[in-house]
Enzyme design. Structure first.
Site, mmCIF file in Angstrom:
data_model
loop_
_atom_site.group_PDB
_atom_site.id
_atom_site.type_symbol
_atom_site.label_atom_id
_atom_site.label_comp_id
_atom_site.label_asym_id
_atom_site.label_seq_id
_atom_site.Cartn_x
_atom_site.Cartn_y
_atom_site.Cartn_z
ATOM 1 N N ASP A 72 0.846 -1.192 0.000
ATOM 2 C CA ASP A 72 0.000 0.000 0.000
ATOM 3 C C ASP A 72 0.882 1.242 0.000
ATOM 4 O OD1 ASP A 72 0.659 -0.757 2.744
ATOM 5 O OD2 ASP A 72 -0.625 0.907 3.374
ATOM 6 N N GLU A 132 -0.198 -0.933 5.789
ATOM 7 C CA GLU A 132 0.877 -0.549 6.700
ATOM 8 C C GLU A 132 0.824 0.944 6.967
ATOM 9 O OE1 GLU A 132 4.775 1.017 7.939
ATOM 10 O OE2 GLU A 132 3.673 1.467 6.100
#
Length: 388
Positions: A72, A132
């Protein structure tokens, strides 16, 4: 173009902003890893729109090496980019695109390594996570499953950008919302009311005192720019108009903790302080309150030197320094869940992350490829008494 650079282009082409689905990328990665002989397991989120991926090359036996990265990225919208953020652009020795540094560069190196890996005597694990950037969320279900299967690699390398230095520690984080409850009244009679902003201000003053106490008497660890736990209030919200005493306010705060700090004790300390500040007002204002709600966080990391860490350090360029990191990573979660040595080491400089025209130096990817080849030989190709 090297295989790692080729993979980086494929990764950047997927706009995996944390708020959006990552399934098209996970589909591509699972297909590619399966094609080179990896066994893959998906870990979908509750929405079914995101998934983490765990892949293994080599035998399902103890030991070996685990490489970890998240796919991400932070948004590019609203930033002043001079290149397309989700298309890899090369300018001289620099490769531009959202996530090149944080941290698709390392994930690209992981994938290229898997494609060229020979037959292994011990496993190479690839752990690919999501979310994250919004609190190290997506790796947790995968880690629970890994711990439940008693998977114990000799070493975990989390490839956040360290300029290929050996990261042996970072602080943990606890995030909180603190809600102040007062009593409203027209401002012309303000002393007869309980201003929630004042109550929140008292709590902020207590946080400054707590910071001084932690600096003077709390655990300390050298290697950080601030070698002790930090207390930070980042936002205060409350009130509507100036002639009305606000009956509610909210502040957002965090603690950044050393691995030696006790998160539960500090959380309890915050709640005790909040109650001590609100209690004297309850005689006049029975509903007065300061409520501390934990909203997220992750543990810190403090990895000592040992056989596996030193074996990996020998795979890095001569003279590579060890360091402590100012930012948080998933490494503390790996260490807590698996109970094995964990280091942070990856290509690129975090100073380039989260910015418009994010880039990584191609030379950093080359250093990473060389280090991972050496680590694969050391941890996965032959029994090594130094780490057995």
């Amino acid at each position: 173009m090297t295989p790692t650079e080729h993979w980086l282009g494929r990764l950047i082409a997927h706009p995996t902003v944390s708020a959006d689905s990552n399934l098209s990328l996970i589909d591509e990665l699972e297909q590619a890893l399966t094609a080179v002989g990896a066994d893959c397991i998906r870990f979908p989120d509750q929405s079914g729109q995101k998934a983490a991926l765990l892949a293994r090359l080599g035998p399902d036996v103890p030991g070996g090496l685990m490489l970890s990265g998240h796919v991400d990225v932070v948004p590019a919208a609203g930033q002043d980019w001079t290149v397309p953020p989700f298309e890899l652009t090369r300018r001289g020795g620099r490769l531009f695109g959202r996530g090149t540094t944080d941290m698709k560069g390392f994930v690209a190196a992981m994938l290229a390594l898997a494609a060229r890996a020979p037959v292994l005597s011990r496993p190479l694990w690839l752990a690919i996570s999501y979310d994250e950037e919004v609190g190290c969320i997506g790796v947790r279900p995968m880690l629970a499953a890994v711990a439940g299967r008693n998977i114990r690699p000799d070493l975990v390398v989390v490839g956040e950008p360290t300029s290929m230095r050996l990261g042996l520690g970072h602080k943990g984080k606890l995030a909180f919302t603190v809600t102040a409850k007062g009593e409203a009244r027209h401002s012309s009679e303000a002393p007869l009311a309980l201003n929630a902003l004042h109550l929140a201000g008292d709590f902020m003053a207590a946080m400054r005192t707590l910071q001084d106490e932690l600096a003077a008497h709390g655990p300390s660890e050298q290697g950080y720019s601030v070698p002790y736990a930090t207390v930070h209030v980042g936002r205060l919200i409350g009130g509507t108009v100036v002639n009305l005493v606000p009956d509610s306010a909210e502040l957002l705060m965090e603690l950044r903790l050393l691995a030696a700090d006790d998160p539960a004790a500090l959380t309890s300390r915050l709640r005790d302080l909040a109650d001590q500040l609100a209690a004297p007002h309850r005689t006049r204002f029975p509903t007065a309150a300061l409520t501390v709600t934990e909203t997220g966080g992750y543990p810190g990391l403090s990895t000592p030197h040992g056989a596996a860490v030193d074996a990996f350090a020998a795979c890095l360029p001569p003279g590579t320094a060890a360091c402590k990191l100012s930012y948080g990573t998933e490494a503390g979660l790996f260490a807590r869940s698996l109970g094995v040595p964990v280091v942070v080491c990856g290509p690129g400089d975090m100073a380039q992350g989260h910015r418009p025209d994010e880039y990584i130096e191609a030379s950093q990817l080359a250093v990473c490829d060389t280090a991972l080849d050496a680590a694969l030989a050391r941890f996965c190709l032959a029994s090594d008494p130094a780490i057995d």
